[in-house]
Design an enzyme around this catalytic site. Structure first.
Site, PDB file in Angstrom:
ATOM      1  N   GLY A  71      16.949 -12.400  21.715  1.00 11.89           N
ATOM      2  CA  GLY A  71      15.682 -12.770  22.348  1.00 11.89           C
ATOM      3  C   GLY A  71      15.816 -13.062  23.823  1.00 11.89           C
ATOM      4  O   GLY A  71      14.964 -12.687  24.634  1.00 11.89           O
ATOM      5  N   SER A 147      10.222 -21.151  27.144  1.00  9.40           N
ATOM      6  CA  SER A 147      10.807 -21.396  28.467  1.00  9.40           C
ATOM      7  C   SER A 147      11.525 -20.153  28.977  1.00  9.40           C
ATOM      8  O   SER A 147      11.767 -20.023  30.183  1.00  9.40           O
ATOM      9  CB  SER A 147      11.776 -22.574  28.409  1.00  9.40           C
ATOM     10  OG  SER A 147      12.895 -22.257  27.593  1.00  9.40           O
ATOM     11  N   ASP A 291      16.787 -25.978  19.854  1.00  6.87           N
ATOM     12  CA  ASP A 291      17.927 -25.363  19.173  1.00  6.87           C
ATOM     13  C   ASP A 291      18.772 -26.384  18.415  1.00  6.87           C
ATOM     14  O   ASP A 291      19.650 -26.003  17.624  1.00  6.87           O
ATOM     15  CB  ASP A 291      18.806 -24.603  20.168  1.00  6.87           C
ATOM     16  CG  ASP A 291      18.213 -23.262  20.557  1.00  6.87           C
ATOM     17  OD1 ASP A 291      17.258 -22.812  19.879  1.00  6.87           O
ATOM     18  OD2 ASP A 291      18.677 -22.667  21.544  1.00  6.87           O
ATOM     19  N   LYS A 318      11.327 -17.952  16.466  1.00  6.45           N
ATOM     20  CA  LYS A 318      12.750 -17.722  16.718  1.00  6.45           C
ATOM     21  C   LYS A 318      13.236 -16.556  15.861  1.00  6.45           C
ATOM     22  O   LYS A 318      12.451 -15.729  15.396  1.00  6.45           O
ATOM     23  CB  LYS A 318      13.534 -19.002  16.432  1.00  6.45           C
ATOM     24  CG  LYS A 318      13.216 -20.158  17.373  1.00  6.45           C
ATOM     25  CD  LYS A 318      13.776 -19.940  18.756  1.00  6.45           C
ATOM     26  CE  LYS A 318      13.634 -21.172  19.625  1.00  6.45           C
ATOM     27  NZ  LYS A 318      14.255 -20.994  20.963  1.00  6.45           N
TER      28      LYS A 318
END
Length: 415
Positions: A71, A147, A291, A318
């Site tokens: 990602g 972000s 995370d 995610k």
């Protein structure tokens, strides 16, 4: 391959060579490429995500770049290829990557003069980038989804002459934005926050050398192991910086609640036992360190610490829907967590009645998510014999994870 953890160590005494930070590695690699590839970058992460980034940046001719499940690479390379004048690239990934939104980033760059088009479903990869030289003095971008979108535009801002980046909506995972700005500062870009606007000045001037620190996200699994085996562990984590660019260094503060103290030593961090705080409900907003969520949630359940954790909205997009993945797999071990409408998670502090009737060798599904595998493996300290499905998924960020567990005394066999 599936791994069964059928033996747990009585005493753990090990020094762990943690992987380098992939978050820092991928940012430095892109910034170095944008500034002329003149920096000697040391200790670059060796994992799937960073391998995908390195391969993409080294590929000067291909019309299609497939970054797999990375990602970070998808978001950062979208910005990078948008400024590669004269080159057209289709940026694609796995089927899951095609379900992860990218529209806020594409909208922001196109508004500045980039030429990015959707190949399939609008708002999602794959995308076709027609690289060009473009300029804008300022830009605005939605900050409420990822972000990584912000970091992507920040890194190309000096190239397109952008001095002001305004973040709209609730800013999530700000430490990752600050990490990007901190690395850019070492490459000659000065910045400051003015409310929700980042003001920048300077041009890229690469340092002669940049050393990537070890990964605090990877360290979190060893914090979990220390918490679950407090008096019988001596764990030293090499390569961590106490004064870190990484927001996930917040794991030190969070795990004090679980009886783990992190002590800075020469060359890294030593984990020690400390007194656990009271058993009142743990209230956490993890918007700045999502995370760590899986590690913290699994640890709290195993220690029967009640919690209410908010700020988890990014977990839905995610590698998998981490909210649902946590709920379903913890239930297999007898821990019933509640999902709130605002993407919060709650737990009352006691296993459900189901825990009394659970079967041995419970299989934990990982859903192609490296952090599911690494967060649940230490659960064998409480539930010996659990099986972690698709264990090789850890290669995304921590390829040596299973080897390090085995070296610490865990018995691991393929089933």
């Amino acid at each position: 391959m599936d791994y069964c953890i059928d033996k747990i160590p009585v005493f753990i005494n090990n020094a762990i060579d943690l992987p380098a930070s992939k978050s820092i590695s991928n940012r430095v690699l892109v910034i170095d490429a944008l500034s002329g590839r003149r920096c000697d970058v040391g200790n670059v992460a060796r994992c799937d995500d960073t391998d995908a980034m390195i391969a993409a940046l080294a590929n000067d001719t291909s019309a299609t770049v497939n970054i797999g499940a990375a990602g970070t690479a998808m978001r950062f390379l979208t910005a990078y290829f948008s400024v590669q004048a004269g080159r057209t690239v289709v940026l694609d990934g796995t089927e899951r990557m095609r379900q992860r939104p990218i529209k806020p980033l594409v909208d922001a760059l196109n508004a500045c003069g980039a030429d990015i088009r959707y190949v399939g479903q609008v708002g999602y990869p794959p995308i076709e980038l027609h690289g060009r030289s473009y300029h804008c003095d300022s830009l605005a971008i939605d900050a409420s989804m990822s972000s990584q979108f912000i970091s992507a535009v920040l890194m190309v801002a000096p190239v397109i002459g952008c001095k002001r980046v305004t973040l709209m909506g609730k800013i999530i995972s700000r430490p990752y934005i600050d990490m990007t700005l901190g690395i850019m500062r070492q490459f000659g870009i000065h910045s400051q926050w003015e409310g929700n606007t980042i003001v920048m000045d300077g041009v890229y001037v690469p340092p002669s050398r940049f050393i990537v620190e070890s990964d605090w996200s990877a360290a979190s699994y060893w914090f979990e192991i220390q918490a679950l085996n407090p008096s019988l562990s001596h764990i030293f984590l090499r390569g961590l910086f106490a004064d870190s660019l990484q927001g996930d260094s917040r794991v030190c503060d969070i795990f004090k609640r679980f009886g783990v103290e992190a002590v800075a030593c020469d060359g890294g961090i030593e984990l020690r036992h400390c007194k656990r705080s009271d058993n009142r409900c743990m209230e956490l907003d993890m918007a700045d360190c999502p995370d760590l969520a899986q590690t913290v949630v699994v640890t709290a359940c195993l220690l029967e610490v009640p919690f209410h954790i908010t700020g988890l909205q990014t977990l839905r997009i995610k590698e998998t829907d981490r909210i649902e993945a946590l709920r379903s797999q913890l239930l297999k071990l007898g821990y019933e967590i509640t999902v709130g409408d605002d993407c919060s998670l709650s737990y009352g502090g006691e296993p459900s009645g189901y825990v009394e009737t659970r079967m041995q060798n419970v299989v934990i599904e990982t859903f192609d998510d490296h952090r599911m595998a690494m967060a649940f493996a230490p659960a064998a300290l409480v539930h010996p014999g659990i099986v972690v499905a698709d264990a090789g998924v850890v290669s995304k960020s921590y390829p040596d994870y299973w080897r390090h567990l085995a070296a610490s005394g865990f018995g691991i066999k393929e089933v």
